[in-house]
Design a protein around this motif. Structure first.
Motif, short mmCIF file in Angstrom:
data_model
loop_
_atom_site.label_atom_id
_atom_site.label_comp_id
_atom_site.label_asym_id
_atom_site.label_seq_id
_atom_site.Cartn_x
_atom_site.Cartn_y
_atom_site.Cartn_z
N ASP A 23 0.81 -1.22 0.00
CA ASP A 23 0.00 0.00 0.00
C ASP A 23 0.85 1.27 0.00
OD1 ASP A 23 0.97 -0.23 2.57
OD2 ASP A 23 -0.98 0.01 3.55
N ASP A 55 -7.42 7.82 0.22
CA ASP A 55 -8.48 7.55 -0.75
C ASP A 55 -9.51 8.67 -0.62
OD1 ASP A 55 -7.26 5.21 -1.48
OD2 ASP A 55 -8.74 3.88 -0.56
N PRO A 60 -10.75 8.44 5.16
CA PRO A 60 -9.35 8.37 4.70
C PRO A 60 -8.61 9.70 4.89
CG PRO A 60 -10.77 7.30 3.11
CD PRO A 60 -11.68 7.99 4.10
N ALA A 139 -0.98 4.48 1.59
CA ALA A 139 -2.42 4.60 1.32
C ALA A 139 -3.21 4.61 2.61
CB ALA A 139 -2.87 3.44 0.44
N ALA A 141 -6.95 4.08 3.56
CA ALA A 141 -8.16 3.58 2.90
C ALA A 141 -9.29 3.25 3.87
CB ALA A 141 -7.81 2.34 2.09
#
Length: 187
Positions: A23, A55, A60, A139, A141
């Motif tokens: 990620d 995201d 997020p 990331a 998410a």
């Protein structure tokens, strides 16, 4: 994670090993920075700080805010004061010889913070853990409050297990509760 890496190791052919979480996002100069640091005398492992890449959505973005305003300032403060000894699992690069000196990955299978334990093992054999002037992206998410809470709780427990003093000191990174406490005590 470590079990997966152990299963992949028989297929690794080269002496320089770079492990990155699935990620993360890296730039085109990522390997140049990592290998450049690893070639410096005494460096046994290279790791990278990371910034958030959320995201779309509220949760997020809130998770990214925690990374940018809690994690990163804590790391920078800890490094500047000489109190932090990080090794971030988002990137770990080392030579095969260093990995062999620390006993491979098997000793780290049951560690909650295996990345930290790997960094400590590299330091224990007299090599350093380098952090190049490069931030990769991680990331974010989390799609709900429950997922974000679970992530933050796991993160907090991990920090508490590897650095209890730093965990208590992280309260300094949360000025709002301290300000509210001060207001309550001053009346």
């Amino acid at each position: 994670k470590i079990s997966n890496i152990i299963n992949m190791m028989p297929h690794a052919r080269h002496d320089l090993l770079v492990f990155a979480d699935s990620d993360v996002g890296v730039g085109p100069d990522y390997l140049r920075h990592i290998v450049g640091e690893l070639e410096k005398p005494g460096v046994g492992l290279v790791t990278c700080v990371y910034r958030a890449q959320p995201d779309p959505g509220f949760w997020p973005r809130l998770s990214a805010t925690a990374t940018h305003y809690q994690f990163l300032p804590g790391v920078v403060t800890g490094l500047a004061l000489g109190l932090a000894r990080p090794c971030f699992g988002q990137t770990i690069a080392m030579r095969r010889a260093t990995l062999e000196k620390i006993g491979g990955f098997l000793p780290f299978v049951r560690h909650l913070a295996e990345d930290h334990a790997i960094g400590e093992a590299v330091r224990a054999i007299g090599e350093t853990v380098a952090i190049p002037p490069l931030a990769i992206s991680h990331a974010c998410a989390e799609a709900s409050a429950a997922q974000l809470f679970a992530h933050e709780l796991r993160w907090s427990r991990t920090i508490r297990s590897i650095d209890p003093t730093g965990h208590v000191g992280s309260a300094l990174m949360h000025p709002l509760p301290l300000a509210l406490l001060a207001i309550g005590l001053s009346s």
